[in-house]
Design an enzyme around this catalytic site. Structure first.
Site, PDB file in Angstrom:
ATOM      1  N   ARG A   1      20.918  -1.444 106.569  1.00  0.00           N
ATOM      2  CA  ARG A   1      21.301  -0.038 106.546  1.00  0.00           C
ATOM      3  C   ARG A   1      20.357   0.731 107.464  1.00  0.00           C
ATOM      4  O   ARG A   1      19.152   0.763 107.218  1.00  0.00           O
ATOM      5  CB  ARG A   1      21.217   0.508 105.105  1.00  0.00           C
ATOM      6  CG  ARG A   1      21.499   1.976 105.043  1.00  0.00           C
ATOM      7  CD  ARG A   1      21.417   2.575 103.645  1.00  0.00           C
ATOM      8  NE  ARG A   1      21.588   4.000 103.808  1.00  0.00           N
ATOM      9  CZ  ARG A   1      20.794   4.935 103.291  1.00  0.00           C
ATOM     10  NH1 ARG A   1      19.797   4.612 102.502  1.00  0.00           N
ATOM     11  NH2 ARG A   1      21.014   6.207 103.548  1.00  0.00           N
TER      12      ARG A   1
ATOM     13  N   HIS B   1      20.553  11.091 108.681  1.00  0.00           N
ATOM     14  CA  HIS B   1      19.345  10.925 107.865  1.00  0.00           C
ATOM     15  C   HIS B   1      18.305  11.900 108.425  1.00  0.00           C
ATOM     16  O   HIS B   1      17.229  11.513 108.852  1.00  0.00           O
ATOM     17  CB  HIS B   1      18.888   9.464 107.897  1.00  0.00           C
ATOM     18  CG  HIS B   1      17.986   9.053 106.762  1.00  0.00           C
ATOM     19  ND1 HIS B   1      18.237   7.975 105.956  1.00  0.00           N
ATOM     20  CD2 HIS B   1      16.825   9.580 106.317  1.00  0.00           C
ATOM     21  CE1 HIS B   1      17.270   7.838 105.064  1.00  0.00           C
ATOM     22  NE2 HIS B   1      16.392   8.812 105.266  1.00  0.00           N
TER      23      HIS B   1
ATOM     24  N   GLU C   1      21.140  11.730 101.106  1.00  0.00           N
ATOM     25  CA  GLU C   1      20.409  12.631 100.224  1.00  0.00           C
ATOM     26  C   GLU C   1      20.602  14.114 100.540  1.00  0.00           C
ATOM     27  O   GLU C   1      19.654  14.806 100.961  1.00  0.00           O
ATOM     28  CB  GLU C   1      18.909  12.276 100.237  1.00  0.00           C
ATOM     29  CG  GLU C   1      18.648  10.830  99.829  1.00  0.00           C
ATOM     30  CD  GLU C   1      17.164  10.466  99.746  1.00  0.00           C
ATOM     31  OE1 GLU C   1      16.329  11.257 100.208  1.00  0.00           O
ATOM     32  OE2 GLU C   1      16.854   9.393  99.217  1.00  0.00           O
TER      33      GLU C   1
ATOM     34  N   ASN D   1      20.402   6.377  95.633  1.00  0.00           N
ATOM     35  CA  ASN D   1      18.975   6.180  95.897  1.00  0.00           C
ATOM     36  C   ASN D   1      18.207   6.495  94.626  1.00  0.00           C
ATOM     37  O   ASN D   1      18.330   7.602  94.082  1.00  0.00           O
ATOM     38  CB  ASN D   1      18.497   7.095  97.030  1.00  0.00           C
ATOM     39  CG  ASN D   1      19.054   6.678  98.379  1.00  0.00           C
ATOM     40  OD1 ASN D   1      19.783   5.687  98.493  1.00  0.00           O
ATOM     41  ND2 ASN D   1      18.717   7.433  99.409  1.00  0.00           N
TER      42      ASN D   1
ATOM     43  N   TYR E   1      14.332   6.082  92.712  1.00  0.00           N
ATOM     44  CA  TYR E   1      12.921   5.704  92.728  1.00  0.00           C
ATOM     45  C   TYR E   1      12.257   5.898  91.375  1.00  0.00           C
ATOM     46  O   TYR E   1      11.426   5.117  90.962  1.00  0.00           O
ATOM     47  CB  TYR E   1      12.167   6.518  93.791  1.00  0.00           C
ATOM     48  CG  TYR E   1      12.574   6.142  95.200  1.00  0.00           C
ATOM     49  CD1 TYR E   1      11.899   5.151  95.888  1.00  0.00           C
ATOM     50  CD2 TYR E   1      13.651   6.757  95.827  1.00  0.00           C
ATOM     51  CE1 TYR E   1      12.282   4.780  97.161  1.00  0.00           C
ATOM     52  CE2 TYR E   1      14.045   6.388  97.108  1.00  0.00           C
ATOM     53  CZ  TYR E   1      13.353   5.400  97.770  1.00  0.00           C
ATOM     54  OH  TYR E   1      13.738   5.021  99.025  1.00  0.00           O
TER      55      TYR E   1
ATOM     56  N   GLU F   1      19.004   2.754  98.311  1.00  0.00           N
ATOM     57  CA  GLU F   1      17.539   2.780  98.452  1.00  0.00           C
ATOM     58  C   GLU F   1      16.909   2.582  97.084  1.00  0.00           C
ATOM     59  O   GLU F   1      17.346   3.180  96.091  1.00  0.00           O
ATOM     60  CB  GLU F   1      17.022   4.126  98.987  1.00  0.00           C
ATOM     61  CG  GLU F   1      17.217   4.328 100.448  1.00  0.00           C
ATOM     62  CD  GLU F   1      16.649   5.661 100.932  1.00  0.00           C
ATOM     63  OE1 GLU F   1      15.666   6.156 100.337  1.00  0.00           O
ATOM     64  OE2 GLU F   1      17.218   6.202 101.888  1.00  0.00           O
TER      65      GLU F   1
HETATM   66  O1  IFM Z   1      11.458   7.518 103.035  1.00  0.00           O
HETATM   67  C1  IFM Z   1      12.373   8.168 102.224  1.00  0.00           C
HETATM   68  C2  IFM Z   1      13.767   8.049 102.802  1.00  0.00           C
HETATM   69  O2  IFM Z   1      13.846   8.534 104.095  1.00  0.00           O
HETATM   70  C3  IFM Z   1      14.746   8.813 101.954  1.00  0.00           C
HETATM   71  N1  IFM Z   1      14.628   8.438 100.561  1.00  0.00           N
HETATM   72  C4  IFM Z   1      13.333   8.385  99.977  1.00  0.00           C
HETATM   73  C5  IFM Z   1      12.379   7.583 100.830  1.00  0.00           C
HETATM   74  C6  IFM Z   1      10.993   7.545 100.200  1.00  0.00           C
HETATM   75  O3  IFM Z   1      10.492   8.818 100.028  1.00  0.00           O
END
Ligand code: IFM
Length: 456
Positions: free
Chosen positions: A77, A121, A166, A298, A300, A358
């Site tokens: 990606r 992006h 995002e 995405n 985290y 992500e």
């Molecule tokens: O590095 C970023 C990415 O560009 C977009 N999502 C979160 C990642 C980590 O912060």
């Protein structure tokens, strides 16, 4: 010992973004982007760095494909830098920019790695910013022109497209919080940006499908699921507001539910919508709800919301995890949140297909005396998130693939090079790449389409 196995057609990938890795910021006719301008402005990036060179991927793409091949990566990606294709945002096309991505795609296909292309992006052409940027509807129109050019050029070979990465970051992190380019702190502009980003997505979907027959098209949202700090009504309310701000403002209109009424009311009361939703024209919401093939997720970490407003009139989020359960970004390691989120998206929004586009973590472990990088904490993070993903699949969630963030260490936006998310180490002085222990483990997971618990 128990083997965790994935469906046979599960797609294992790695992700990057143009500005974070390419460098070559002025090469071959590329135009200036808002990130070029932002990083060249004093005080915006914590370590004063820029993406001028980054990982020099623009010149090292062939080696990077070979690297991915050696790690068994099945899909890559990456994002296209809009100002390489249309240096002024619209109008004149830069053939050298098209050629770069054409070579990259051909190289991936020759290596049997499926290209997964993100159109935006975050590197908006500065020329469009000079005309007002995303708060202007004309930027959404320019995005469609750009989409048409690039999808006509790559559409015969690229069959997986993500319109935006995002939108929350595009709208709020960049126009309300001001941490990202263009660095505004203006609520009404952020809300207009959110709308124009979503609108440009909706307008772009049919254009991609026309130029790339049989393609799969989606959008990637970032989620930070909010949980209440306590069972009090006030904290439940704070979690709802936080979700409304971060997620529902985007996913609701994408899935045909209009902007959430509770948040519209809050923003009107706060004065963030001085003229109501005047930027929403007839037909916009139908366009935004264009049928897509998948949703990119995405993930985290989670947010724990408490009933106490932060200075920007947002619900306060608190950290409940001890320090050693957080990554170097300060983000709590919370795999259960990914499981919960995938279930919720499938069952609540009936999303037909999902990809984790992500997931990953920042740890700065570097080479030891033997030159090896033993990033056990990243390996553990990935293992536990893979297990969460596997449980969600067992639960009936149509999750088709997973992309680790990131293939290699790179430029982490306002944090510059202080954060390392890669499964591959990058020595920025020499541009040497060294796969970390997590990358070697990931290579084996992909080969075996799973792993045996206890052997990692
Ligand atoms: O590095 C970023 C990415 O560009 C977009 N999502 C979160 C990642 C980590 O912060």
């Amino acid at each position: 010992m128990h083997k965790l196995e994935f469906p046979t057609d599960f797609l294992w990938g790695a992700a990057t973004a143009a500005y974070q890795i390419e460098g070559a910021w002025q090469a071959d006719g590329k135009g200036e982007s808002i990130w070029d301008r932002f990083t060249h402005t004093l005080g915006k990036i914590v370590d004063g760095s820029t993406g001028d060179v980054a990982c020099d991927h623009y010149h090292r793409w062939a080696d990077d494909i070979a690297l991915m091949k050696s790690l068994n990566i099945q899909s890559y990606r990456f994002s296209v830098a809009w100002p390489r294709i249309l240096p002024a945002g619209r109008g004149q096309v830069n053939q050298a920019g098209l050629d770069f991505y054409s070579r990259l795609v051909d190289g991936l296909l020759a290596a049997d790695i499926m290209p997964f292309v993100t159109l935006y992006h975050w590197d908006l052409p500065q020329a469009l910013q000079d005309e007002g940027g995303w708060p202007q509807r004309s930027t959404a129109e320019a995005f469609v022109e750009y989409t048409d050019v690039i999808s006509r050029h790559l559409g015969d070979r690229v069959k997986h497209w993500i319109t935006h990465n995002e939108p929350w970051c595009i709208a709020f992190l960049s126009h309300q919080i001001g941490e990202h380019a263009p660095g505004w702190q203006n609520w009404p502009a952020a809300l207009r940006t959110a709308h124009h980003t979503l609108l440009s997505h909706g307008w772009a979907v049919p254009v991609i499908l026309r130029n790339s027959p049989g393609a799969q098209v989606g959008i990637t949202l970032n989620f930070e699921p909010a949980e209440p700090a306590s069972a009090s009504i006030a904290d439940l309310h704070a979690a709802r507001r936080r979700e409304g701000y971060f997620s529902r403002w985007f996913i609701d209109p994408l899935y045909g539910r209009h902007y959430p009424a509770d948040m519209v009311a809050e923003y009107e009361t706060a004065g963030y919508l001085p003229n109501g939703l005047d930027f929403v024209a007839d037909g916009d919401l139908a366009a935004i709800a264009a049928k897509t093939d998948f949703l990119g997720v995405n993930y985290y970490t989670r947010a724990v919301a408490r009933d106490e407003d932060a200075p920007d009139n947002l619900p306060q989020t608190v950290f409940v995890a001890p320090l050693d359960e957080r990554t170097e970004m300060g983000w709590e390691v919370y795999p259960q949140g990914l499981y919960n989120l995938l279930n919720r998206l499938h069952f609540e929004y009936q999303v037909p297909k999902l990809y984790v586009t992500e997931n990953g973590c920042s740890y700065s472990d570097g080479p030891n005396d033997q030159g090896e990088i033993v990033d056990q904490r990243r390996l553990n993070y990935l293992r536990d998130h893979f297990a969460a993903v596997r449980r969600a699949i067992s639960n009936g969630v149509p999750l088709a693939g997973y992309f680790v963030w990131s293939l290699m260490d790179n430029f982490e936006w306002a944090k510059g090079y202080t954060q390392r998310f890669g499964i591959v180490w990058v020595d920025y002085a020499t541009q040497q790449r060294i796969p970390k222990a997590s990358a070697l483990w990931y290579r084996d997971v992909i080969r075996n389409n799973g792993w045996t618990e206890g052997e990692e």
